[in-house]
Scaffold this motif. Structure first.
Motif, PDB file in Angstrom:
ATOM      1  N   GLY A 111       6.682   8.177  31.453  1.00 49.59           N
ATOM      2  CA  GLY A 111       5.288   7.637  31.015  1.00 49.59           C
ATOM      3  C   GLY A 111       5.302   8.115  29.687  1.00 49.59           C
ATOM      4  N   SER A 112       4.382   7.640  29.022  1.00 54.71           N
ATOM      5  CA  SER A 112       4.010   8.087  27.687  1.00 54.71           C
ATOM      6  C   SER A 112       2.586   8.156  27.398  1.00 54.71           C
ATOM      7  N   LEU A 113       2.321   9.074  26.687  1.00 56.03           N
ATOM      8  CA  LEU A 113       0.774   9.497  26.305  1.00 56.03           C
ATOM      9  C   LEU A 113       0.592   9.631  24.861  1.00 56.03           C
ATOM     10  N   ALA A 114      -0.486   9.323  24.322  1.00 59.50           N
ATOM     11  CA  ALA A 114      -0.769   9.651  22.765  1.00 59.50           C
ATOM     12  C   ALA A 114      -2.225   9.926  22.944  1.00 59.50           C
ATOM     13  N   THR A 115      -2.678  10.871  22.253  1.00 57.11           N
ATOM     14  CA  THR A 115      -4.132  10.989  22.150  1.00 57.11           C
ATOM     15  C   THR A 115      -4.777  10.779  20.577  1.00 57.11           C
ATOM     16  N   ILE A 116      -5.869  10.339  20.575  1.00 56.93           N
ATOM     17  CA  ILE A 116      -6.333   9.757  19.461  1.00 56.93           C
ATOM     18  C   ILE A 116      -7.601  10.616  18.987  1.00 56.93           C
ATOM     19  N   GLY A 117      -8.236  11.389  19.808  1.00 55.51           N
ATOM     20  CA  GLY A 117      -9.198  12.509  19.467  1.00 55.51           C
ATOM     21  C   GLY A 117     -10.013  12.841  20.700  1.00 55.51           C
ATOM     22  N   ARG A 118     -11.146  13.377  20.609  1.00 58.76           N
ATOM     23  CA  ARG A 118     -11.864  13.597  21.842  1.00 58.76           C
ATOM     24  C   ARG A 118     -12.092  12.624  22.351  1.00 58.76           C
ATOM     25  N   HIS A 119     -11.806  12.569  23.820  1.00 54.06           N
ATOM     26  CA  HIS A 119     -12.354  11.938  24.916  1.00 54.06           C
ATOM     27  C   HIS A 119     -11.264  10.399  24.907  1.00 54.06           C
ATOM     28  N   ALA A 120     -10.598  10.479  23.891  1.00 59.73           N
ATOM     29  CA  ALA A 120      -9.634   9.177  23.620  1.00 59.73           C
ATOM     30  C   ALA A 120      -8.150   9.532  23.563  1.00 59.73           C
ATOM     31  N   TRP A 176       0.487   5.238  29.555  1.00 60.86           N
ATOM     32  CA  TRP A 176       1.119   4.239  29.917  1.00 60.86           C
ATOM     33  C   TRP A 176       2.545   4.675  30.955  1.00 60.86           C
ATOM     34  N   PHE A 177       2.236   4.369  32.156  1.00 57.70           N
ATOM     35  CA  PHE A 177       3.167   4.796  33.259  1.00 57.70           C
ATOM     36  C   PHE A 177       3.575   3.597  34.198  1.00 57.70           C
ATOM     37  N   GLY A 178       4.679   2.653  33.407  1.00 58.98           N
ATOM     38  CA  GLY A 178       5.092   1.512  34.033  1.00 58.98           C
ATOM     39  C   GLY A 178       4.299   0.572  34.222  1.00 58.98           C
ATOM     40  N   PRO A 179       3.463  -0.052  35.291  1.00 57.45           N
ATOM     41  CA  PRO A 179       2.639  -0.895  35.367  1.00 57.45           C
ATOM     42  C   PRO A 179       1.255  -0.397  35.138  1.00 57.45           C
ATOM     43  N   LEU A 180       1.263   1.028  35.090  1.00 51.39           N
ATOM     44  CA  LEU A 180      -0.186   1.525  34.768  1.00 51.39           C
ATOM     45  C   LEU A 180      -0.471   1.862  33.529  1.00 51.39           C
ATOM     46  N   GLN A 181      -1.575   1.248  32.866  1.00 52.22           N
ATOM     47  CA  GLN A 181      -1.857   1.697  31.753  1.00 52.22           C
ATOM     48  C   GLN A 181      -3.464   2.053  31.408  1.00 52.22           C
ATOM     49  N   PHE A 182      -3.677   2.874  31.187  1.00 52.26           N
ATOM     50  CA  PHE A 182      -5.178   3.381  31.014  1.00 52.26           C
ATOM     51  C   PHE A 182      -5.443   3.910  29.639  1.00 52.26           C
ATOM     52  N   THR A 183      -6.797   4.157  29.379  1.00 53.41           N
ATOM     53  CA  THR A 183      -7.291   4.515  28.322  1.00 53.41           C
ATOM     54  C   THR A 183      -8.542   5.425  28.147  1.00 53.41           C
ATOM     55  N   GLY A 184      -8.915   6.107  27.237  1.00 56.43           N
ATOM     56  CA  GLY A 184     -10.170   6.664  27.355  1.00 56.43           C
ATOM     57  C   GLY A 184     -10.010   8.071  27.927  1.00 56.43           C
ATOM     58  N   TYR A 185     -11.054   8.427  28.686  1.00 63.63           N
ATOM     59  CA  TYR A 185     -11.673  10.001  29.029  1.00 63.63           C
ATOM     60  C   TYR A 185     -10.357  10.332  30.000  1.00 63.63           C
ATOM     61  N   LEU A 186     -10.038   9.479  31.142  1.00 63.86           N
ATOM     62  CA  LEU A 186      -9.246   9.965  31.931  1.00 63.86           C
ATOM     63  C   LEU A 186      -7.800  10.117  31.337  1.00 63.86           C
ATOM     64  N   ALA A 187      -7.377   9.193  30.320  1.00 64.41           N
ATOM     65  CA  ALA A 187      -6.253   9.422  29.635  1.00 64.41           C
ATOM     66  C   ALA A 187      -6.231  10.486  28.951  1.00 64.41           C
ATOM     67  N   TRP A 188      -7.412  11.047  28.165  1.00 69.65           N
ATOM     68  CA  TRP A 188      -7.365  12.266  27.374  1.00 69.65           C
ATOM     69  C   TRP A 188      -7.224  13.506  28.325  1.00 69.65           C
ATOM     70  N   LEU A 189      -7.805  13.314  29.514  1.00 69.42           N
ATOM     71  CA  LEU A 189      -7.586  14.670  30.416  1.00 69.42           C
ATOM     72  C   LEU A 189      -6.313  14.863  31.037  1.00 69.42           C
ATOM     73  N   LEU A 190      -5.567  13.725  31.047  1.00 68.28           N
ATOM     74  CA  LEU A 190      -4.337  13.854  31.613  1.00 68.28           C
ATOM     75  C   LEU A 190      -3.428  14.279  30.582  1.00 68.28           C
TER      76      LEU A 190
END
Ligand SMILES: Cc1cc2nc3c(=O)[nH]c(=O)nc-3n(C[C@H](O)[C@H](O)[C@H](O)COP(=O)(O)OP(=O)(O)OC[C@H]3O[C@@H](n4cnc5c(N)ncnc54)[C@H](O)[C@@H]3O)c2cc1C
Length: 423
Positions: free
Chosen positions: A349-358, A362-376
């Protein structure tokens, strides 16, 4: 039968994993690196943007292997490898012979043939690069505070980043927050919120290796934070304090080049098959063609997966290659002829942060954004940092920055900057 001397060049993600994987194999290992530390490159942008200080993302290689008497660590730069004579030549040490060689020297910034741009556009590959970028940006604010000229102030508070991949996006988001939040109350004559961050990407979208939906999210988040994002825009020229793009010259005190990588310099001295960026083409077992005892791993290597896609230049790939080659060498030391199975990259999987809370995840079929992605993103980066001291220090720094909107690593040091800038 060959001997058990293993030389690993490079103490990055690949080299370190290989050395760790050879534990108890009976190999006598020499690990050479031109720096004394393993560097956690995914957090370099945090040093560049004053979020963390340099020692928090680096760990002395010698200390990592203090309980491994089978490993000799040499702080030296490898200048050349004689593949026929099986010799590694270094800047300071006598040449060292090997039975197995692991090339793990990583990548360097590429200016796509425009090497003169390197003098004006800073790359981000080492701690020195990160500290240089940080000093340049912070001193830009200081000089702007000293200046009475509005145009000059604007130039001093402008940062241009070329390259809209994860590094460019992470830098742009963090620098935007530096002006709008962190430095907001620190100056009297200038308003740091007026600082400009301009991100230039040649392709039609940011984060081109991520799914389109996540690219769009990164674009929206950056624009929301005040970053000027220019897509489908090529840099035509970079000069001192100026970036030239189609029909426009952008005056900028700080210019960062995050647009390209090529194989590390060592690849140049090897007469073996390479791709256009100098990456070493390897066999399915990561050995160099014609040299079954010489392996290339991590960012210096180029290998395709069975589905035809390229193994990406990311730390999990380098680590998996290191573990794989350690297994191959271990098997050979036990007497096996060739590797039984080819190298397979497992995409975690891949992660990129954009800033605070953002952030985008991307983990295969799973794609998410925002706070949860930032915490991860926070969790994963703490998890993979080497050394308990580093993990604890980074956690504390991040908690402090999160609660108080402050960044601790803002001290500028080490030179007479006024003279330096005038030069
Ligand atoms: C700014 C930035 C952000 C990144 N973000 C991410 C991310 O979020 N996630 C991710 O998975 N990947 C990320 N990467 C990519 C990741 O860091 C690399 O894929 C990974 O470091 C490759 O590991 P490696 O072992 O091949 O090389 P490296 O980790 O680069 O290690 C190479 C080592 O070789 C040494 N060396 C080089 N030449 C010589 C020589 N001639 N003699 C002796 N020693 C030498 C160097 O000092 C270095 O220690 C990022 C990279 C950068 C630059």
């Amino acid at each position: 039968m060959t001997g058990n001397r293993v030389v690993i060049i490079g103490g990055g993600f690949g080299g370190l994993s290989c050395a760790k994987g050879l534990r108890g194999s009976g190999a006598r290992i020499t690990l050479v690196d031109r720096t004394n530390h393993h560097l956690f490159q995914p957090l370099l942008y945090q040093v560049a943007t004053a979020g963390l200080s340099a020692p928090e993302i680096a760990h002395p290689i010698r200390s990592i292997f203090r309980r491994r008497p089978d490993i000799t660590v040499l702080l030296d730069e490898v200048m050349d490898v004689d593949l026929d004579a099986r010799l590694v030549r270094m800047r300071h040490n006598q040449p060292v012979g090997y039975d197995y060689l692991v090339l793990a020297t990583g990548a360097r910034t590429s200016y796509f043939g425009n090497d003169a741009w390197a003098a004006h556009a800073l790359g981000l590959k080492s701690l020195e690069d990160a500290v240089e970028i940080r000093q340049r940006v912070l001193l830009g604010f200081e000089e702007a505070e000293n200046s009475d000229d509005a145009g000059e102030r604007e130039r001093l508070m402008t940062l241009v980043i070329a390259g809209g991949g994860p590094t460019g996006v992470e830098l742009a988001g963090a620098f935007a927050e530096l002006g709008s939040r962190v430095l907001r109350r620190d100056f009297r004559r200038i308003d740091p919120r007026a600082a400009k961050v301009i991100l230039i990407e040649a392709g039609p979208r940011l984060l081109p290796t991520f799914p389109e939906k996540l690219s769009q999210n990164a674009l929206d988040e950056l624009r929301r934070r005040g970053v000027e994002v220019l897509l489908s825009t090529r840099v035509d020229d970079v000069q001192a304090g100026q970036v030239h793009i189609a029909g426009r010259v952008i005056p900028a005190h700080a210019i960062v080049w995050a647009a390209g990588v090529a194989a590390a310099g060592l690849s140049g001295c090897l007469d073996v098959p390479k791709d256009r960026a100098g990456h070493l083409l390897v066999e399915p077992d990561l050995a160099l063609p014609g040299f079954p005892d010489v392996f290339a791993i991590g960012d210096i290597a180029s290998i395709k997966q069975p589905d035809g896609t390229q193994v990406p230049g990311v730390s999990p790939a380098a680590m998996q290659m290191g573990v794989y080659v350690a297994d191959v060498i271990r098997a050979r030391l036990r007497g096996a002829a060739r590797a039984e199975r080819p190298f397979r990259y497992r995409d975690k999987g891949s992660l990129a942060t954009i800033g605070r809370h953002a952030a985008v995840a991307w983990f295969g079929p799973l794609q998410f954004t925002g706070y949860l992605a930032w915490l991860l993103w926070l969790f994963v980066h703490i998890l993979f940092l080497i050394g308990f001291r580093n993990k604890a220090a980074v956690l504390l720094q991040w908690a402090y920055a999160y609660i108080f909107y402050r960044r601790g690593a803002r001290v500028v040091f080490g030179r007479d900057w006024m003279e330096d800038d005038a030069r």
